[in-house]
Design an enzyme around this catalytic site. Structure first.
Site, short mmCIF file in Angstrom:
data_model
loop_
_atom_site.label_atom_id
_atom_site.label_comp_id
_atom_site.label_asym_id
_atom_site.label_seq_id
_atom_site.Cartn_x
_atom_site.Cartn_y
_atom_site.Cartn_z
N ASP A 8 -1.44 9.14 -5.77
CA ASP A 8 -1.24 8.00 -4.90
C ASP A 8 -2.08 6.87 -5.52
OD1 ASP A 8 -0.71 6.47 -2.51
OD2 ASP A 8 -2.75 6.96 -1.88
N LEU A 9 -1.83 5.64 -5.15
CA LEU A 9 -2.58 4.53 -5.76
C LEU A 9 -3.71 4.01 -4.84
CD1 LEU A 9 -2.74 2.31 -8.09
CD2 LEU A 9 -1.33 0.93 -6.58
N ASP A 10 -3.28 3.43 -3.71
CA ASP A 10 -4.24 2.78 -2.80
C ASP A 10 -5.17 3.83 -2.19
OD1 ASP A 10 -3.23 0.10 -3.03
OD2 ASP A 10 -1.50 0.74 -1.87
N THR A 16 -7.98 -0.48 -2.43
CA THR A 16 -7.27 -1.67 -1.95
C THR A 16 -7.16 -1.70 -0.43
OG1 THR A 16 -5.38 -0.38 -2.55
CG2 THR A 16 -5.81 -2.29 -3.91
N LYS A 44 -2.78 3.59 6.49
CA LYS A 44 -2.95 4.12 5.13
C LYS A 44 -1.74 4.97 4.71
CE LYS A 44 -7.91 3.89 4.63
NZ LYS A 44 -9.17 4.62 4.58
N SER A 113 3.47 6.02 -5.19
CA SER A 113 2.85 5.09 -4.24
C SER A 113 3.89 4.41 -3.36
CB SER A 113 2.08 4.02 -5.03
OG SER A 113 1.71 2.96 -4.18
N ALA A 114 3.50 4.13 -2.11
CA ALA A 114 4.38 3.41 -1.19
C ALA A 114 4.37 1.91 -1.48
CB ALA A 114 3.92 3.64 0.24
N LYS A 144 6.46 7.97 3.19
CA LYS A 144 5.67 9.17 3.44
C LYS A 144 5.50 9.28 4.96
CE LYS A 144 3.01 8.28 -0.81
NZ LYS A 144 1.73 7.85 -1.38
N GLU A 168 -4.10 12.54 -2.86
CA GLU A 168 -3.79 11.65 -1.75
C GLU A 168 -5.00 11.36 -0.86
OE1 GLU A 168 -2.03 9.80 0.14
OE2 GLU A 168 -0.09 9.80 -0.88
N ASP A 169 -5.06 10.15 -0.31
CA ASP A 169 -6.16 9.84 0.60
C ASP A 169 -5.68 9.66 2.04
OD1 ASP A 169 -4.81 7.37 0.10
OD2 ASP A 169 -6.52 6.34 1.01
C1 BG6 Z 1 0.26 2.09 0.53
C2 BG6 Z 1 -0.95 1.63 1.33
O1 BG6 Z 1 -0.15 2.61 -0.69
O2 BG6 Z 1 1.15 0.99 0.30
C3 BG6 Z 1 -0.50 0.96 2.62
O3 BG6 Z 1 -1.77 2.74 1.63
C4 BG6 Z 1 0.47 -0.18 2.28
O4 BG6 Z 1 -1.62 0.48 3.31
C5 BG6 Z 1 1.65 0.36 1.47
O5 BG6 Z 1 0.95 -0.77 3.47
C6 BG6 Z 1 2.65 -0.73 1.08
O6 BG6 Z 1 2.03 -1.61 0.20
P1 BG6 Z 1 2.62 -3.00 -0.29
O7 BG6 Z 1 1.69 -3.39 -1.41
O8 BG6 Z 1 4.02 -2.75 -0.79
O9 BG6 Z 1 2.60 -3.92 0.87
MG MG Z 2 -3.36 5.89 -0.30
#
Ligand code: BG6
Ligand code: MG
Length: 216
Positions: A8-10, A16, A44, A113-114, A144, A168-169
């Site tokens: 996962d990224l964030d 972030t 998250k 990542s989402a 997710k 994953e966090d």
């Molecule tokens: C996820 C974050 O990785 O991405 C969420 O944990 C965030 O908090 C989601 O809402 C979507 O991100 P973005 O950058 O497309 O708005």
């Molecule tokens: Mg995350």
């Protein structure tokens, strides 16, 4: 035996969450309610529009689709301003060494990542080249805990889900990994990561040897 790691990224590679929080808090203030750090935990791992829906629920506000899209765009523009100058120094401790360690041991690496901003963040932090596959919020239609993002990663890598390990966090992400039939390690605290095989505080004390001893 693990053949691929999917990150996962964030909150796993970069911190972030605090920028997302500042941007959503701003929207909540404009709408006239307070959005707390505890509330932010619920966002998250959740996609942008899904996050807005939760935010509006917290504020007890009903809006039409058009207005929702407008607010999501404003939030993202503000978020982009906050991450515009992001630097490799913002990579969480131990992450780069762990990616190098995996490469050295011929483990394939993917991002799941989402976030629609994931490619931009990887560029800003000089991490793009570590990834054999990058699946981001632009490429998935189900958020997710749906396993879509991780299954697409495994398919792109050409590796069976049972041989993939997800980092994953967020609770939604742990559930997505389990739904994908993958192994998963939670990053953070046990109480927010139910169902993970193991939970570690971060990558500082973690390496491939430890991973191997856990997944023989
Ligand atoms: C996820 C974050 O990785 O991405 C969420 O944990 C965030 O908090 C989601 O809402 C979507 O991100 P973005 O950058 O497309 O708005
Ligand atoms: Mg995350």
């Amino acid at each position: 035996m693990i053949e691929a790691c999917i990150f996962d990224l964030d909150g796993v590679i970069v911190d972030t969450a605090r920028y997302h929080y500042i941007a959503w808090k701003n929207i909540a203030e404009d709408l006239g309610f307070v959005f707390s750090k505890d509330d932010n935990e619920r966002l998250k791992g959740i996609g942008r529009l899904e996050s807005l829906n939760i935010l509006l629920q917290i504020g007890n506000i009903n809006l039409e689709e058009g207005e929702k899209n407008r607010l999501a765009t404003i939030k993202n523009e503000f978020y982009l301003k906050l991450i515009e100058e992001m630097k490799p120094e913002e990579i969480l401790p131990g992450v780069t060494n762990f990616l190098k360690d995996l490469r050295k041991n011929k483990i394939r690496i993917a991002l799941g990542s989402a976030s629609k901003n994931a490619p931009f963040i990887l560029e800003r932090t000089n991490l793009t080249t570590y990834f054999d596959a990058i699946i981001d919020g632009n490429m998935v239609s189900k958020a997710k805990p749906d396993p879509e993002v991780f299954l697409k990663g495994a398919t792109q890598l050409g590796i069976e889900p049972t041989k993939c390990l997800v980092f994953e966090d967020a609770q939604a992400g742990i559930e997505a990994a389990i739904n994908a039939g993958m192994h998963c390690i939670g990053i953070g605290k046990h109480e927010n990561l139910k169902g993970a095989d193991f939970v570690i505080p971060g990558f500082q004390e973690f390496n491939y040897d430890r991973l191997r001893s856990w997944y023989l």
